[in-house]
Design a protein around this motif. Sequence first.
Motif, PDB file in Angstrom:
ATOM      1  N   MET A   1      58.913  11.425 100.871  1.00 21.48           N
ATOM      2  CA  MET A   1      59.861  10.494 100.307  1.00 21.48           C
ATOM      3  C   MET A   1      60.330   9.585 101.435  1.00 21.48           C
ATOM      4  SD  MET A   1      63.519  11.249  98.398  1.00 21.48           S
ATOM      5  CE  MET A   1      62.762  12.367  97.288  1.00 21.48           C
ATOM      6  N   THR A   2      60.321   8.308 101.162  1.00 21.18           N
ATOM      7  CA  THR A   2      60.760   7.366 102.186  1.00 21.18           C
ATOM      8  C   THR A   2      62.284   7.404 102.311  1.00 21.18           C
ATOM      9  OG1 THR A   2      61.037   5.507 100.666  1.00 21.18           O
ATOM     10  CG2 THR A   2      58.821   5.844 101.608  1.00 21.18           C
ATOM     11  N   PRO A   3      62.801   7.000 103.464  1.00 24.65           N
ATOM     12  CA  PRO A   3      64.253   6.960 103.615  1.00 24.65           C
ATOM     13  C   PRO A   3      64.935   6.052 102.581  1.00 24.65           C
ATOM     14  CG  PRO A   3      63.201   6.839 105.759  1.00 24.65           C
ATOM     15  CD  PRO A   3      62.105   6.725 104.725  1.00 24.65           C
ATOM     16  N   LEU A   4      64.300   4.931 102.256  1.00 25.56           N
ATOM     17  CA  LEU A   4      64.891   4.026 101.264  1.00 25.56           C
ATOM     18  C   LEU A   4      64.940   4.677  99.891  1.00 25.56           C
ATOM     19  CD1 LEU A   4      66.045   1.351 100.330  1.00 25.56           C
ATOM     20  CD2 LEU A   4      63.687   0.492 100.127  1.00 25.56           C
ATOM     21  N   LEU A   5      63.853   5.348  99.492  1.00 21.73           N
ATOM     22  CA  LEU A   5      63.843   6.021  98.192  1.00 21.73           C
ATOM     23  C   LEU A   5      64.894   7.123  98.155  1.00 21.73           C
ATOM     24  CD1 LEU A   5      62.741   6.453  95.380  1.00 21.73           C
ATOM     25  CD2 LEU A   5      60.901   7.832  96.379  1.00 21.73           C
ATOM     26  N   ARG A   6      65.014   7.890  99.230  1.00 27.04           N
ATOM     27  CA  ARG A   6      66.025   8.937  99.306  1.00 27.04           C
ATOM     28  C   ARG A   6      67.421   8.326  99.134  1.00 27.04           C
ATOM     29  NH1 ARG A   6      65.903  13.993 101.011  1.00 27.04           N
ATOM     30  NH2 ARG A   6      63.863  13.738 101.970  1.00 27.04           N
ATOM     31  N   LEU A   8      68.244   5.490  97.643  1.00 26.74           N
ATOM     32  CA  LEU A   8      68.417   5.006  96.272  1.00 26.74           C
ATOM     33  C   LEU A   8      68.696   6.150  95.302  1.00 26.74           C
ATOM     34  CD1 LEU A   8      65.616   2.290  96.189  1.00 26.74           C
ATOM     35  CD2 LEU A   8      68.096   1.904  96.253  1.00 26.74           C
ATOM     36  N   LEU A   9      67.979   7.257  95.474  1.00 27.67           N
ATOM     37  CA  LEU A   9      68.197   8.406  94.598  1.00 27.67           C
ATOM     38  C   LEU A   9      69.570   9.028  94.833  1.00 27.67           C
ATOM     39  CD1 LEU A   9      64.664  10.054  94.646  1.00 27.67           C
ATOM     40  CD2 LEU A   9      65.743   8.808  92.768  1.00 27.67           C
ATOM     41  N   GLN A  10      69.991   9.071  96.086  1.00 29.99           N
ATOM     42  CA  GLN A  10      71.320   9.606  96.386  1.00 29.99           C
ATOM     43  C   GLN A  10      72.405   8.751  95.732  1.00 29.99           C
ATOM     44  OE1 GLN A  10      71.046   9.783 100.678  1.00 29.99           O
ATOM     45  NE2 GLN A  10      70.609  11.976 100.651  1.00 29.99           N
ATOM     46  N   GLU A  11      72.187   7.443  95.717  1.00 26.57           N
ATOM     47  CA  GLU A  11      73.143   6.554  95.063  1.00 26.57           C
ATOM     48  C   GLU A  11      73.168   6.792  93.547  1.00 26.57           C
ATOM     49  OE1 GLU A  11      72.393   2.510  96.278  1.00 26.57           O
ATOM     50  OE2 GLU A  11      72.502   3.055  98.391  1.00 26.57           O
ATOM     51  N   CYS A  12      72.013   7.129  92.970  1.00 26.98           N
ATOM     52  CA  CYS A  12      71.944   7.391  91.528  1.00 26.98           C
ATOM     53  C   CYS A  12      72.744   8.626  91.139  1.00 26.98           C
ATOM     54  CB  CYS A  12      70.496   7.580  91.083  1.00 26.98           C
ATOM     55  SG  CYS A  12      69.532   6.067  91.025  1.00 26.98           S
ATOM     56  N   ILE A  13      72.811   9.618  92.012  1.00 23.82           N
ATOM     57  CA  ILE A  13      73.467  10.875  91.635  1.00 23.82           C
ATOM     58  C   ILE A  13      74.868  11.031  92.218  1.00 23.82           C
ATOM     59  CG2 ILE A  13      71.271  12.067  91.313  1.00 23.82           C
ATOM     60  CD1 ILE A  13      71.758  13.443  94.023  1.00 23.82           C
ATOM     61  N   ARG A  14      75.294  10.071  93.031  1.00 20.05           N
ATOM     62  CA  ARG A  14      76.622  10.160  93.653  1.00 20.05           C
ATOM     63  C   ARG A  14      77.705  10.308  92.579  1.00 20.05           C
ATOM     64  NH1 ARG A  14      76.802   5.724  96.853  1.00 20.05           N
ATOM     65  NH2 ARG A  14      75.850   6.925  98.514  1.00 20.05           N
ATOM     66  N   GLY A  15      78.536  11.332  92.721  1.00 22.18           N
ATOM     67  CA  GLY A  15      79.646  11.550  91.815  1.00 22.18           C
ATOM     68  C   GLY A  15      79.286  12.200  90.494  1.00 22.18           C
ATOM     69  N   LYS A  16      78.033  12.568  90.322  1.00 19.66           N
ATOM     70  CA  LYS A  16      77.601  13.171  89.063  1.00 19.66           C
ATOM     71  C   LYS A  16      77.569  14.689  89.177  1.00 19.66           C
ATOM     72  CE  LYS A  16      74.961   9.192  87.611  1.00 19.66           C
ATOM     73  NZ  LYS A  16      73.658   8.656  87.254  1.00 19.66           N
ATOM     74  N   GLY A  17      77.810  15.341  88.052  1.00 17.17           N
ATOM     75  CA  GLY A  17      77.763  16.788  87.995  1.00 17.17           C
ATOM     76  C   GLY A  17      76.365  17.285  87.691  1.00 17.17           C
ATOM     77  N   PRO A  18      76.151  18.603  87.759  1.00 13.29           N
ATOM     78  CA  PRO A  18      74.814  19.173  87.539  1.00 13.29           C
ATOM     79  C   PRO A  18      74.285  18.961  86.120  1.00 13.29           C
ATOM     80  CG  PRO A  18      76.458  20.897  87.752  1.00 13.29           C
ATOM     81  CD  PRO A  18      77.138  19.610  88.082  1.00 13.29           C
ATOM     82  N   ASP A  19      75.149  18.701  85.163  1.00 13.44           N
ATOM     83  CA  ASP A  19      74.691  18.490  83.788  1.00 13.44           C
ATOM     84  C   ASP A  19      74.605  17.016  83.415  1.00 13.44           C
ATOM     85  OD1 ASP A  19      74.483  21.238  83.301  1.00 13.44           O
ATOM     86  OD2 ASP A  19      76.611  21.366  82.783  1.00 13.44           O
TER      87      ASP A  19
END
Length: 95
Positions: A1-6, A8-19
Amino acid sequence: MTPLLRQLLQECIRGKGPDDFDLTRKDGRPVGDFHGSWETATTKAGVPDLLFHDLRRTAVRNMIRAGILERVAMSDHVATKDRSGESLPELRVDL
């Protein structure tokens, strides 16, 4: 996984719960169908025939080549089949 993709994905899940859904629209609704966006993106990238599922097959292939056991790399046998449904023998390993 590229650093940029990582990133972007981290931004997608920031503040979200496991469900919670990982991919959501700005208003929080889950992304349900992105076929049109995928077609536009792959066409612009010069790979119009790339299927989203091709990425899964590539990921499994790379994991197996990296030494991860096939049964761990795959959740089912579909990932080792090409588009015609034929098994890809180069991905098979003896367990």
